[in-house]
Design an enzyme around this catalytic site. Sequence first.
Site, PDB file in Angstrom:
ATOM      1  N   SER A  14     102.026  29.852  37.878  1.00  0.00           N
ATOM      2  CA  SER A  14     100.978  29.008  37.294  1.00  0.00           C
ATOM      3  C   SER A  14     100.983  29.121  35.783  1.00  0.00           C
ATOM      4  CB  SER A  14      99.607  29.465  37.826  1.00  0.00           C
ATOM      5  OG  SER A  14      98.561  28.894  37.074  1.00  0.00           O
ATOM      6  N   TYR A  35      93.007  36.767  39.563  1.00  0.00           N
ATOM      7  CA  TYR A  35      93.923  35.765  40.140  1.00  0.00           C
ATOM      8  C   TYR A  35      95.123  35.576  39.203  1.00  0.00           C
ATOM      9  CZ  TYR A  35      96.132  31.293  40.598  1.00  0.00           C
ATOM     10  OH  TYR A  35      97.086  30.320  40.669  1.00  0.00           O
ATOM     11  N   LYS A  70      99.496  36.485  39.454  1.00  0.00           N
ATOM     12  CA  LYS A  70     100.660  35.651  39.144  1.00  0.00           C
ATOM     13  C   LYS A  70     101.566  36.353  38.125  1.00  0.00           C
ATOM     14  CE  LYS A  70      99.607  32.090  41.727  1.00  0.00           C
ATOM     15  NZ  LYS A  70     100.357  31.803  42.965  1.00  0.00           N
TER      16      LYS A  70
HETATM   17  C1  WQD Z   1      90.073  21.415  34.250  1.00  0.00           C
HETATM   18  C2  WQD Z   1      89.154  20.974  33.131  1.00  0.00           C
HETATM   19  C3  WQD Z   1      87.227  22.362  32.871  1.00  0.00           C
HETATM   20  C4  WQD Z   1      85.475  21.336  36.780  1.00  0.00           C
HETATM   21  C5  WQD Z   1      92.480  26.062  37.160  1.00  0.00           C
HETATM   22  C6  WQD Z   1      92.897  27.475  37.282  1.00  0.00           C
HETATM   23  C7  WQD Z   1      94.389  27.565  37.153  1.00  0.00           C
HETATM   24  C8  WQD Z   1      95.065  26.592  38.094  1.00  0.00           C
HETATM   25  C9  WQD Z   1      94.543  25.180  37.962  1.00  0.00           C
HETATM   26  C10 WQD Z   1      95.896  27.738  40.020  1.00  0.00           C
HETATM   27  C11 WQD Z   1      88.613  22.134  32.299  1.00  0.00           C
HETATM   28  C12 WQD Z   1      86.823  20.963  33.310  1.00  0.00           C
HETATM   29  C13 WQD Z   1      86.315  21.427  35.680  1.00  0.00           C
HETATM   30  C14 WQD Z   1      84.197  20.737  36.641  1.00  0.00           C
HETATM   31  C15 WQD Z   1      84.656  20.328  34.317  1.00  0.00           C
HETATM   32  N1  WQD Z   1      94.897  27.008  39.444  1.00  0.00           N
HETATM   33  N2  WQD Z   1      85.906  20.923  34.474  1.00  0.00           N
HETATM   34  N3  WQD Z   1      83.837  20.252  35.410  1.00  0.00           N
HETATM   35  O1  WQD Z   1      90.560  25.544  34.774  1.00  0.00           O
HETATM   36  O2  WQD Z   1      92.510  24.130  33.899  1.00  0.00           O
HETATM   37  O3  WQD Z   1      92.828  25.589  35.883  1.00  0.00           O
HETATM   38  O4  WQD Z   1      93.114  25.259  38.122  1.00  0.00           O
HETATM   39  O5  WQD Z   1      96.928  28.097  39.522  1.00  0.00           O
HETATM   40  O6  WQD Z   1      94.765  28.880  37.467  1.00  0.00           O
HETATM   41  O7  WQD Z   1      92.322  28.194  36.225  1.00  0.00           O
HETATM   42  O8  WQD Z   1      91.430  23.540  36.088  1.00  0.00           O
HETATM   43  O9  WQD Z   1      90.293  21.707  37.224  1.00  0.00           O
HETATM   44  O10 WQD Z   1      89.076  23.931  36.977  1.00  0.00           O
HETATM   45  O11 WQD Z   1      89.402  22.453  34.980  1.00  0.00           O
HETATM   46  O12 WQD Z   1      84.299  19.874  33.223  1.00  0.00           O
HETATM   47  O13 WQD Z   1      83.381  20.634  37.609  1.00  0.00           O
HETATM   48  O14 WQD Z   1      88.022  20.336  33.709  1.00  0.00           O
HETATM   49  O15 WQD Z   1      86.321  22.867  31.886  1.00  0.00           O
HETATM   50  O16 WQD Z   1      88.512  21.691  30.951  1.00  0.00           O
HETATM   51  P1  WQD Z   1      91.757  24.722  35.043  1.00  0.00           P
HETATM   52  P2  WQD Z   1      90.004  22.908  36.398  1.00  0.00           P
END
Ligand code: WQD
Length: 341
Positions: free
Chosen positions: A124, A148, A152
């Site tokens: 990741s 988590y 990785k």
């Molecule tokens: C994306 C953007 C949030 C939800 C995560 C894990 C990473 C990987 C992918 C496994 C950010 C914003 C999110 C919401 C929001 N997983 N957001 N409201 O955090 O980039 O990565 O998933 O490998 O390890 O950390 O993905 O989709 O959670 O967030 O505003 O309800 O959307 O702040 O900017 P992220 P995400």
Amino acid sequence: MRVLVTGGAGYIGSHTVLQLLRAGHEVVVVDDFSNAKPTVVGRLEELAGQPVPVHAFDLADGDKLDVLLAQERIDAVVHFAGSKAVGESVAKPLDYYANNIGGTISLLRAMAQQRVWRIVFSSSATVYGEHAPVPMTEDLPTSATNPYGWTKVMIEQILRDVAVTDERWRVALLRYFNPVGAHGSGRIGEDPSGIPNNLMPYVAQVAVGRREELTVFGDDYDTVDGTGVRDYIHVEDLAAGHVEALQWISEHDRAVSTWNLGTGRGSSVLQVIGAFEQASGRTIPYRVAPRRAGDIAASYADPARAERELGWRAERTLVDMCADTWRWQSTNPEGYPDGQD
Ligand code: WQD
């Protein structure tokens, strides 16, 4: 090749199973169904037009793995199985280390025992940590800010160390950016249990009426519109990257290869909302809240190495990702059914 897909009933695993089959490989799935519904298997067989052998057990059971690798004459492993919720990992670090690292050690022991030397690992972009410059390249140092992410980082290191023990090992470390989207049929897709942690499934559940409104975590980042920027990649492009990586490590002598799987383009939260509204014709109500702890402003890949070495490139656009997500969510409003469907 005869490929064992661990976690093959999961979101990325199931899409990769289909693409491996389409590429002419034979596939066997092992999944403990701790984060996947059995209904997925029937959908996979429907889409594949053939049976998909599935073995339901925990990778910690090394004896079962030995038997499975031997009996199924496995040539290579694509390893997805693992827990992946950032917040949960902070609350339950020992569960995450036991499941993700313990399961991988058990798998690697069985592979060495059965002389299976090829492994593609689901890593990741989270391994780039909090302070990485964008676009992220594979030679950046790795770190994490939650258990988590540390699993990785640690599993990548375990694989590099194991690769040194026998010249026959061939390892691919695939660093995913933000996987989203669904198979074009709408029959398989992302089905998180409980309240989605990730943006796209949450937006999809708002669009289909399962959630009232989206909470935007912060609009004061130093980005195009103040909201978080991420490199969203269609799960079908991601799955194709696995097929190419498996082929490459089977044809080259490099012991360990690391590839970013991303589009190289970043999209903000507001841009995702706009694309989803365009793709679905639905309005996505949202409210802005404070930043989420641990989030970084921007993350997107430099995918040049995968393009150069694998001849792989993400083809699908953000609107494609939203349209395919919407087709899955609107035809499966409650996700996969519990029974047999
Ligand atoms: C994306 C953007 C949030 C939800 C995560 C894990 C990473 C990987 C992918 C496994 C950010 C914003 C999110 C919401 C929001 N997983 N957001 N409201 O955090 O980039 O990565 O998933 O490998 O390890 O950390 O993905 O989709 O959670 O967030 O505003 O309800 O959307 O702040 O900017 P992220 P995400």
